[in-house]
Design a protein around this motif. Structure first.
Motif, PDB file in Angstrom:
ATOM      1  N   GLN A 181       0.837  -1.198   0.000  1.00 35.66           N
ATOM      2  CA  GLN A 181       0.000   0.000   0.000  1.00 35.66           C
ATOM      3  C   GLN A 181       0.870   1.244   0.000  1.00 35.66           C
ATOM      4  OE1 GLN A 181      -3.120   0.603  -0.612  1.00 35.66           O
ATOM      5  NE2 GLN A 181      -4.292   0.816   1.274  1.00 35.66           N
ATOM      6  N   PRO A 182       0.799   2.107  -1.039  1.00 31.70           N
ATOM      7  CA  PRO A 182       0.052   1.923  -2.282  1.00 31.70           C
ATOM      8  C   PRO A 182       0.719   0.883  -3.189  1.00 31.70           C
ATOM      9  CG  PRO A 182       1.381   3.937  -2.368  1.00 31.70           C
ATOM     10  CD  PRO A 182       1.558   3.380  -1.002  1.00 31.70           C
ATOM     11  N   ARG A 193      -4.874  -3.750 -15.378  1.00 33.83           N
ATOM     12  CA  ARG A 193      -5.974  -2.897 -15.837  1.00 33.83           C
ATOM     13  C   ARG A 193      -6.203  -1.721 -14.889  1.00 33.83           C
ATOM     14  NH1 ARG A 193      -8.531  -5.108 -20.027  1.00 33.83           N
ATOM     15  NH2 ARG A 193      -8.119  -7.306 -20.449  1.00 33.83           N
ATOM     16  N   ALA A 194      -6.110  -1.969 -13.593  1.00 36.45           N
ATOM     17  CA  ALA A 194      -6.294  -0.884 -12.632  1.00 36.45           C
ATOM     18  C   ALA A 194      -5.148   0.123 -12.706  1.00 36.45           C
ATOM     19  CB  ALA A 194      -6.409  -1.455 -11.224  1.00 36.45           C
ATOM     20  N   MET A 195      -3.923  -0.354 -12.848  1.00 28.73           N
ATOM     21  CA  MET A 195      -2.767   0.538 -12.941  1.00 28.73           C
ATOM     22  C   MET A 195      -2.846   1.396 -14.197  1.00 28.73           C
ATOM     23  SD  MET A 195      -0.640   0.143 -10.308  1.00 28.73           S
ATOM     24  CE  MET A 195       1.062   0.457 -10.799  1.00 28.73           C
ATOM     25  N   ASP A 196      -3.272   0.803 -15.299  1.00 33.78           N
ATOM     26  CA  ASP A 196      -3.369   1.552 -16.551  1.00 33.78           C
ATOM     27  C   ASP A 196      -4.494   2.577 -16.497  1.00 33.78           C
ATOM     28  OD1 ASP A 196      -1.242   0.218 -17.640  1.00 33.78           O
ATOM     29  OD2 ASP A 196      -2.441  -1.217 -18.779  1.00 33.78           O
ATOM     30  N   PHE A 197      -5.616   2.197 -15.934  1.00 37.40           N
ATOM     31  CA  PHE A 197      -6.756   3.109 -15.913  1.00 37.40           C
ATOM     32  C   PHE A 197      -6.462   4.348 -15.077  1.00 37.40           C
ATOM     33  CE2 PHE A 197     -10.692   4.795 -14.178  1.00 37.40           C
ATOM     34  CZ  PHE A 197     -11.450   4.976 -15.329  1.00 37.40           C
ATOM     35  N   TYR A 198      -5.853   4.154 -13.917  1.00 36.72           N
ATOM     36  CA  TYR A 198      -5.579   5.274 -13.031  1.00 36.72           C
ATOM     37  C   TYR A 198      -4.231   5.940 -13.330  1.00 36.72           C
ATOM     38  CZ  TYR A 198      -9.558   3.732 -10.273  1.00 36.72           C
ATOM     39  OH  TYR A 198     -10.817   3.380  -9.875  1.00 36.72           O
ATOM     40  N   GLY A 199      -3.477   5.378 -14.275  1.00 35.11           N
ATOM     41  CA  GLY A 199      -2.209   5.989 -14.664  1.00 35.11           C
ATOM     42  C   GLY A 199      -1.181   6.021 -13.556  1.00 35.11           C
ATOM     43  N   ILE A 200      -1.148   4.981 -12.741  1.00 37.03           N
ATOM     44  CA  ILE A 200      -0.205   4.926 -11.612  1.00 37.03           C
ATOM     45  C   ILE A 200       1.146   4.440 -12.110  1.00 37.03           C
ATOM     46  CG2 ILE A 200       0.245   3.874  -9.364  1.00 37.03           C
ATOM     47  CD1 ILE A 200      -2.740   3.716  -8.944  1.00 37.03           C
ATOM     48  N   LYS A 230       6.903   1.720 -11.455  1.00 41.81           N
ATOM     49  CA  LYS A 230       8.101   1.497 -10.650  1.00 41.81           C
ATOM     50  C   LYS A 230       7.944   2.008  -9.223  1.00 41.81           C
ATOM     51  CE  LYS A 230      11.191   1.655 -14.654  1.00 41.81           C
ATOM     52  NZ  LYS A 230      12.372   2.320 -15.267  1.00 41.81           N
ATOM     53  N   ASP A 231       7.259   3.136  -9.063  1.00 43.96           N
ATOM     54  CA  ASP A 231       7.139   3.736  -7.738  1.00 43.96           C
ATOM     55  C   ASP A 231       5.736   4.298  -7.554  1.00 43.96           C
ATOM     56  OD1 ASP A 231       7.750   4.650  -5.230  1.00 43.96           O
ATOM     57  OD2 ASP A 231       8.702   6.502  -5.943  1.00 43.96           O
ATOM     58  N   PRO A 232       4.758   3.434  -7.276  1.00 50.78           N
ATOM     59  CA  PRO A 232       3.384   3.933  -7.107  1.00 50.78           C
ATOM     60  C   PRO A 232       3.277   4.838  -5.891  1.00 50.78           C
ATOM     61  CG  PRO A 232       3.546   1.622  -6.468  1.00 50.78           C
ATOM     62  CD  PRO A 232       4.856   1.980  -7.097  1.00 50.78           C
ATOM     63  N   GLU A 233       2.728   6.041  -6.111  1.00 51.34           N
ATOM     64  CA  GLU A 233       2.614   7.017  -5.040  1.00 51.34           C
ATOM     65  C   GLU A 233       1.192   7.149  -4.515  1.00 51.34           C
ATOM     66  OE1 GLU A 233       4.183  10.645  -6.506  1.00 51.34           O
ATOM     67  OE2 GLU A 233       6.261   9.924  -6.609  1.00 51.34           O
ATOM     68  N   SER A 234       0.221   6.531  -5.179  1.00 50.03           N
ATOM     69  CA  SER A 234      -1.163   6.617  -4.744  1.00 50.03           C
ATOM     70  C   SER A 234      -1.829   5.259  -4.874  1.00 50.03           C
ATOM     71  CB  SER A 234      -1.928   7.654  -5.580  1.00 50.03           C
ATOM     72  OG  SER A 234      -1.908   7.301  -6.954  1.00 50.03           O
ATOM     73  N   SER A 235      -2.866   5.045  -4.081  1.00 53.22           N
ATOM     74  CA  SER A 235      -3.601   3.789  -4.107  1.00 53.22           C
ATOM     75  C   SER A 235      -4.761   3.888  -5.092  1.00 53.22           C
ATOM     76  CB  SER A 235      -4.123   3.441  -2.709  1.00 53.22           C
ATOM     77  OG  SER A 235      -3.057   3.272  -1.802  1.00 53.22           O
ATOM     78  N   PHE A 236      -5.277   2.746  -5.495  1.00 50.79           N
ATOM     79  CA  PHE A 236      -6.456   2.723  -6.345  1.00 50.79           C
ATOM     80  C   PHE A 236      -7.600   3.396  -5.582  1.00 50.79           C
ATOM     81  CE2 PHE A 236      -4.386  -1.495  -7.472  1.00 50.79           C
ATOM     82  CZ  PHE A 236      -3.689  -0.966  -8.551  1.00 50.79           C
ATOM     83  N   PRO A 237      -8.276   4.356  -6.186  1.00 47.97           N
ATOM     84  CA  PRO A 237      -9.345   5.061  -5.457  1.00 47.97           C
ATOM     85  C   PRO A 237     -10.484   4.154  -5.000  1.00 47.97           C
ATOM     86  CG  PRO A 237      -8.691   6.292  -7.412  1.00 47.97           C
ATOM     87  CD  PRO A 237      -8.021   4.954  -7.508  1.00 47.97           C
ATOM     88  N   ASN A 238     -10.868   3.170  -5.811  1.00 50.20           N
ATOM     89  CA  ASN A 238     -12.038   2.359  -5.437  1.00 50.20           C
ATOM     90  C   ASN A 238     -11.829   0.868  -5.693  1.00 50.20           C
ATOM     91  OD1 ASN A 238     -12.108   2.560  -8.273  1.00 50.20           O
ATOM     92  ND2 ASN A 238     -14.337   2.350  -8.328  1.00 50.20           N
TER      93      ASN A 238
END
Length: 306
Positions: free
Chosen positions: A61-62, A136-143, A146-154
């Protein structure tokens, strides 16, 4: 003559530029997919190493991935889970829905993007299926891969067995439970109980809100018939359809047939063009008190017997 030859040159230049852009997009997609695959596998290997050391779960998380798929014969399945506040959603007023089996990740991703005001948790014990939903979730939210800074909103992704995934949720915390393409009982070795069994229904009744919904989609009529038989036997849910409690095809109230068929093709490798789908929907029964004078205690649920 000059004009006759200049136009094809101009078209060929545009086609070359279009092909170059297409190749660049393909390369960009391939590199991002490889990066997502690499970071997911790194976390998965870390979880396997932690599991050998006696860890029961690992929270990434994230962006919002929980690893807790213990060995199949582990005696503590679902008994030690992280607190809901450490990985779930904070607003209890927002509907939360659980989908058992991510499959190809198409239906649940499409549903989560369509209903962004709701919260969706995807549980699967197959890391490949969960990875599909992760991409699919990473692509949709544009996260960033290599270094995700935010979590999936929903969206939250839960890597756990179906029999223990329900233990991760507080009582009466889910608006609905969705089971797609449940597996049948297997009597040959290694033996396996049917996915929709009495214990799973008891756990589902515990975590669903009053009048919470249970949806099941299968590609074989005998599977949906067995599931309806279990639900009838449990006496915990009320069917939405009259006897035999299921319908062929998906009603308008449960859209996304094309996405489910695409998921089926990805998982089975078989064409789903002519595949039939069977659907059933049930609602959690309200608690039945002994009589109008009843003021305390917890009424016991119907006895579940094999």
């Amino acid at each position: 003559m000059v004009f006759a030859y200049s136009r094809p040159q101009q078209l060929s230049s545009k086609m070359a530029l279009s092909h170059a852009r297409g190749a660049a997009d393909t390369l960009s997609f391939a590199s991002r997919y490889a990066a997502l695959q690499r970071v997911f596998n790194d976390q998965l290997r870390e979880w396997h190493w932690q599991r050998k050391g006696g860890t029961f779960f690992q929270i990434w998380q994230p962006p919002g991935v929980i690893f807790s798929c213990l060995q199949k014969d582990h005696h503590l399945h679902g008994q030690r889970v992280p607190a809901w506040e450490s990985w779930g959603f904070n607003d209890p007023k927002v509907p939360t829905r659980l989908v058992l089996r991510a499959l190809g990740g198409r239906w649940v991703s499409w549903k989560a993007m369509q209903r962004r005001q709701e919260r969706w948790v995807i549980a699967d014990s197959n890391d490949g299926h969960l990875f599909n939903a992760f991409v699919r979730a990473m692509d949709f939210y544009g996260i960033d891969a290599k270094d995700p800074e935010s979590s999936f909103p929903n969206i939250r992704l839960l890597y756990a067995h179906a029999r223990s995934a329900l233990a991760f949720f507080p009582k009466q915390s889910l608006r609905s439970l969705h089971i797609h393409f449940p597996w049948a009982q297997r009597s040959s070795a290694p033996r396996r109980a049917a996915m929709v069994n009495l214990q799973l229904l008891l756990d589902a009744c515990s975590i669903l809100e009053p009048r919470g919904e249970l949806h099941i989609v299968a590609d074989k009529e005998e599977l949906i018939q067995e599931a309806c038989a279990m639900l009838t036997k449990s006496q915990l849910f009320t069917p939405s359809f009259g006897f035999p409690f299921h319908v062929e095809g998906l009603p308008k109230s449960y859209p996304g047939k094309d996405h489910l068929l695409a998921d089926r093709t990805i998982v089975t490798g078989q064409s789903s063009k002519d595949a039939a789908l069977f659907y059933t929907s049930w609602e959690k029964k309200p608690p039945e008190l002994p009589n109008f004078r009843f003021r305390g205690g917890v009424p016991s649920l119907p006895l579940l017997e094999e």
